[in-house]
Design a protein around this motif. Structure first.
Motif, short mmCIF file in Angstrom:
data_model
loop_
_atom_site.label_atom_id
_atom_site.label_comp_id
_atom_site.label_asym_id
_atom_site.label_seq_id
_atom_site.Cartn_x
_atom_site.Cartn_y
_atom_site.Cartn_z
N SER A 70 0.82 -1.21 0.00
CA SER A 70 0.00 0.00 0.00
C SER A 70 0.85 1.26 0.00
CB SER A 70 -0.90 0.01 1.24
OG SER A 70 -1.73 1.14 1.26
N ASP A 71 0.23 2.34 -0.50
CA ASP A 71 0.83 3.67 -0.32
C ASP A 71 0.23 4.35 0.91
OD1 ASP A 71 -1.73 4.43 -1.15
OD2 ASP A 71 -1.04 5.37 -3.02
N THR A 74 -4.08 5.87 -0.97
CA THR A 74 -5.06 5.69 -2.04
C THR A 74 -5.37 4.24 -2.39
OG1 THR A 74 -3.38 5.75 -3.79
CG2 THR A 74 -4.37 7.86 -3.13
N TYR A 75 -4.50 3.30 -2.00
CA TYR A 75 -4.66 1.94 -2.52
C TYR A 75 -4.00 0.92 -1.61
CZ TYR A 75 -4.16 -1.97 -5.79
OH TYR A 75 -4.21 -3.20 -6.40
N ALA A 76 -4.62 -0.25 -1.52
CA ALA A 76 -4.02 -1.39 -0.81
C ALA A 76 -4.32 -2.67 -1.57
CB ALA A 76 -4.56 -1.49 0.61
N TYR A 77 -3.34 -3.51 -1.67
CA TYR A 77 -3.47 -4.82 -2.31
C TYR A 77 -3.12 -5.88 -1.27
CZ TYR A 77 -2.60 -8.73 -5.48
OH TYR A 77 -2.64 -9.95 -6.10
N LEU A 109 -8.99 4.29 2.77
CA LEU A 109 -8.46 4.09 1.42
C LEU A 109 -9.61 3.93 0.43
CD1 LEU A 109 -5.59 1.51 2.10
CD2 LEU A 109 -5.43 3.99 1.97
N ARG A 111 -9.49 2.56 -2.51
CA ARG A 111 -9.41 1.39 -3.39
C ARG A 111 -8.61 0.26 -2.74
NH1 ARG A 111 -9.40 1.95 -9.61
NH2 ARG A 111 -9.97 -0.20 -9.98
N TRP A 112 -9.19 -0.93 -2.79
CA TRP A 112 -8.56 -2.15 -2.29
C TRP A 112 -8.66 -3.19 -3.40
CZ3 TRP A 112 -6.97 -3.54 2.78
CH2 TRP A 112 -7.18 -2.57 3.76
N SER A 113 -7.71 -4.10 -3.41
CA SER A 113 -7.85 -5.25 -4.31
C SER A 113 -7.10 -6.44 -3.74
CB SER A 113 -7.35 -4.92 -5.73
OG SER A 113 -5.98 -4.64 -5.74
#
Length: 150
Positions: A70-71, A74-77, A109, A111-113
């Motif tokens: 993650s950053d 904005t985003y986590a995977y 966040l 967005r997650w994926s």
């Protein structure tokens, strides 16, 4: 990041304390998995160093793992999530996902994926759903010199 105990229930602990991680267990599982078959230990170590990692423990023994890339804005995977076979069907996967989703550094966040071909009810419970049109995001570069993937 600071190490923190995320969840403790009965004899199981979920923690982000890196000093507790058993790289032998993590590498052993990942090297046999369908998504990281043959991955070198050094690659696993580097991935752990650069991710927010969650370990699941039965006493001193590691029985599960997940890491978040993650950053933190904005985003986590969610990657490399697993519970060892003898510990499945006890709700530990659900507790691990709940701990990840509740981590304070991952709140808000947009967005997650996660990538899995095991798209079952566990992930749906946390709001994940199959991508309607995956073709634009299915591009990848796989370097077979790094490790083989089945």
């Amino acid at each position: 990041m600071t190490a923190m105990v995320v969840m403790e229930t009965g004899r199981f602990l979920i923690s982000t304390d890196r000093s507790k991680l058993d790289v032998d267990v993590i590498h052993g599982f990942l090297a046999r998995s369908y998504w990281a078959a043959g991955i070198p230990r050094a690659t696993v170590e580097r991935a752990i160093e650069n991710s927010l990692c969650f370990g699941v423990y039965d006493g001193a023994d590691q029985v599960g793992f997940a890491r978040v890339i993650s950053d933190f804005a904005t985003y986590a995977y969610i990657a490399d999530i697993f519970i060892l076979e003898p510990y499945r069907e006890r709700g530990l996967g659900k507790e691990l996902m709940a701990s990840i989703m509740a981590h304070p550094d991952l709140q808000g966040l947009p967005r997650w994926s996660l990538g899995t071909r095991d798209a079952h009810g566990l992930y749906v419970q946390f709001g994940f759903k199959p991508v309607d049109n995956p073709s634009p995001i299915m591009m990848e570069i796989v370097n077979p010199e790094i490790y083989s993937r089945s």
